[in-house]
Design a protein around this motif. Structure first.
Motif, PDB file in Angstrom:
ATOM      1  N   ASP A  27      38.890  31.143  42.631  1.00 35.90           N
ATOM      2  CA  ASP A  27      37.660  31.233  42.523  1.00 35.90           C
ATOM      3  C   ASP A  27      37.005  32.476  43.569  1.00 35.90           C
ATOM      4  O   ASP A  27      35.864  32.854  43.248  1.00 35.90           O
TER       5      ASP A  27
ATOM      6  N   VAL B  82      37.195  35.740  41.846  1.00 36.07           N
ATOM      7  CA  VAL B  82      36.362  36.130  40.607  1.00 36.07           C
ATOM      8  C   VAL B  82      35.048  36.028  41.184  1.00 36.07           C
ATOM      9  O   VAL B  82      34.036  36.964  40.772  1.00 36.07           O
TER      10      VAL B  82
ATOM     11  N   GLU C  18      32.380  39.463  40.735  1.00 32.66           N
ATOM     12  CA  GLU C  18      31.059  39.108  40.058  1.00 32.66           C
ATOM     13  C   GLU C  18      30.046  39.745  41.133  1.00 32.66           C
ATOM     14  O   GLU C  18      28.905  40.528  40.565  1.00 32.66           O
TER      15      GLU C  18
ATOM     16  N   GLU D 133      32.663  41.827  35.588  1.00 26.53           N
ATOM     17  CA  GLU D 133      32.978  40.791  34.770  1.00 26.53           C
ATOM     18  C   GLU D 133      34.387  40.127  35.139  1.00 26.53           C
ATOM     19  O   GLU D 133      35.596  40.846  35.373  1.00 26.53           O
TER      20      GLU D 133
ATOM     21  N   TRP E 179      36.998  36.265  35.158  1.00 32.90           N
ATOM     22  CA  TRP E 179      36.928  34.730  34.899  1.00 32.90           C
ATOM     23  C   TRP E 179      38.690  34.413  35.005  1.00 32.90           C
ATOM     24  O   TRP E 179      39.420  35.225  35.462  1.00 32.90           O
TER      25      TRP E 179
ATOM     26  N   ASP F 184      41.810  32.679  33.112  1.00 36.02           N
ATOM     27  CA  ASP F 184      42.339  32.519  31.974  1.00 36.02           C
ATOM     28  C   ASP F 184      43.130  31.088  31.881  1.00 36.02           C
ATOM     29  O   ASP F 184      42.960  30.022  32.765  1.00 36.02           O
TER      30      ASP F 184
END
Length: 380
Positions: A40, A43, A47, A52, A54, A56
């Motif tokens: 996290d 990510v 961002e 972009e 994320w 999976d």
């Protein structure tokens, strides 16, 4: 070039911000199976810089962009708590306080080192790749589970096409390029015998297991004239656990032994399996993992780009072969593209209680990765 998503790279990552990301990741426990918090954090980093990103299905961090280069390293670490701190010349010069702030330090040779589990294997390479990916606009994946079952890499090769080139993140030293890894064959030996008085001369299952392993070790001993061959070119047999004793019902003696074999590029996992099974003496081996060895050419465009980048940074490039196994073995088996392994850190400190990474080396590795990405197709 195959660009799989739009990306913004105008918000570059500074050297201090890169160091902050490294320390934040090392300060975030990410033992295999418990990588979510660190993922996290990655990510959010992408961002925050207009990319972009994320998670999976298996928990990998995916940040696709220019597929001229895919930078990938693993998020997970082995267990072991090492207090996270920055030390310089053997004394603590800074450490992360409760608010997460880090004091600065000298970034020259012999300067501050970041201590902590994963600083070398492989959070250092992971953070360097994340920064280089943002600053050059190339693709990035942080994979999970490398230290156990490589579930992240196994999923990745089935879930996307091969990139044009790939750089795998593992410690090589900022001036080293790893081109080879041995393969891995793993299984469990199982033997059972009837219970009986210990005065009987016949083997029980425990003796069968011990004698089998002795024969296996002898089968892979270097032959005459090969005693001085590098470990990389030999098979290394290693038991990882042994259990044995009388069964719960008292009617049998049972023995199990988990074993691993590191396989050099001159052999296949099938070659090793056949030789091991020739030594069986009543028991059986149940194989559960076979990863082929890999040896890539020093003449690929990836290797050439690294040599140029390291020289430009003032280093003398070293070409390395590792005696272990890494996710790059799986990538090389599945994808037909040029690849190499690179990352800051001394691999002798992998999994060690004194795992630590010089911050100046981390800085240099980021610069080398950015140069390589730009040469191979990233933003100049």
């Amino acid at each position: 070039m195959n660009a799989s998503s739009e990306c913004a790279t105008d918000a570059g990552v500074s050297e201090q911000e890169a160091r902050d990301l490294l320390e934040a990741l090392v300060s975030t426990p990410s033992v295999s199976g418990e990588e979510r918090e660190a993922c996290d954090l990655l990510v959010a980093f992408f961002e925050d810089h207009g990319r972009e990103a994320w998670l999976d299905e298996v928990g990998n961090v995916r940040a696709p962009a220019d597929d001229a280069v895919l930078l990938t390293s693993h998020v997970d670490t082995v267990p072991g708590e090492i207090p996270v701190r920055v030390e310089e010349s053997g004394t603590t010069s800074s450490s992360r306080d409760q608010g997460g702030e880090t004091a600065g330090g000298d970034d020259g040779d012999g300067g501050p080192e970041l201590w902590g589990r994963g600083s070398v294997d492989a959070t250092g390479p992971l953070a360097a790749m994340a920064v280089a990916a943002v600053n050059t606009g190339v693709s990035f994946v942080g994979v999970v589970g490398e230290e156990t079952d490589s579930r992240g890499a196994r999923h990745l090769v089935t879930d996307r096409e091969a990139p044009e080139t790939l750089v795998n993140g593992e410690p090589s030293g900022w001036d080293g390029i790893t081109l080879g890894y041995r393969g891995l064959l793993a299984g469990r030996y199982v033997a059972t015998s009837e219970s009986g008085h210990t005065s009987r001369p016949q083997n029980n299952a425990i003796q069968d297991a011990l004698q089998w392993w002795s024969r296996v070790e002898a089968a892979f001993e270097p032959g005459e004239g090969d005693e001085w061959s590098p470990v990389f070119e030999q098979v290394t047999p290693k038991p990882t656990s042994v259990e044995g004793g009388t069964s719960d019902d008292g009617l049998a003696v049972e023995a199990t032994m988990d074993v691993q074999f590191r396989v050099p590029p001159a052999m296949t996992t099938d070659d090793v399996r056949e030789r091991v099974e020739r030594e069986l003496n009543g028991g059986s081996v149940h194989w559960h993992d076979a990863i082929p060895p890999v040896m890539t050419s020093p003449r690929t465009e990836v290797a050439r780009a690294f040599r140029v980048a390291i020289r430009e940074a003032g280093g003398d490039p070293r070409l390395l072969r590792k005696t272990g196994t890494a996710d790059v073995n799986l990538y090389a088996e599945a994808w037909d593209c040029p690849m190499a392994t690179y990352g800051p850190g001394d691999s002798d400190l992998d999994h060690a209680p004194d795992e630590r990474l010089p911050l100046a080396e981390f800085d240099r590795s980021v610069a080398v990765l950015e140069s390589v990405a730009q040469t191979l197709g990233g933003d100049a």
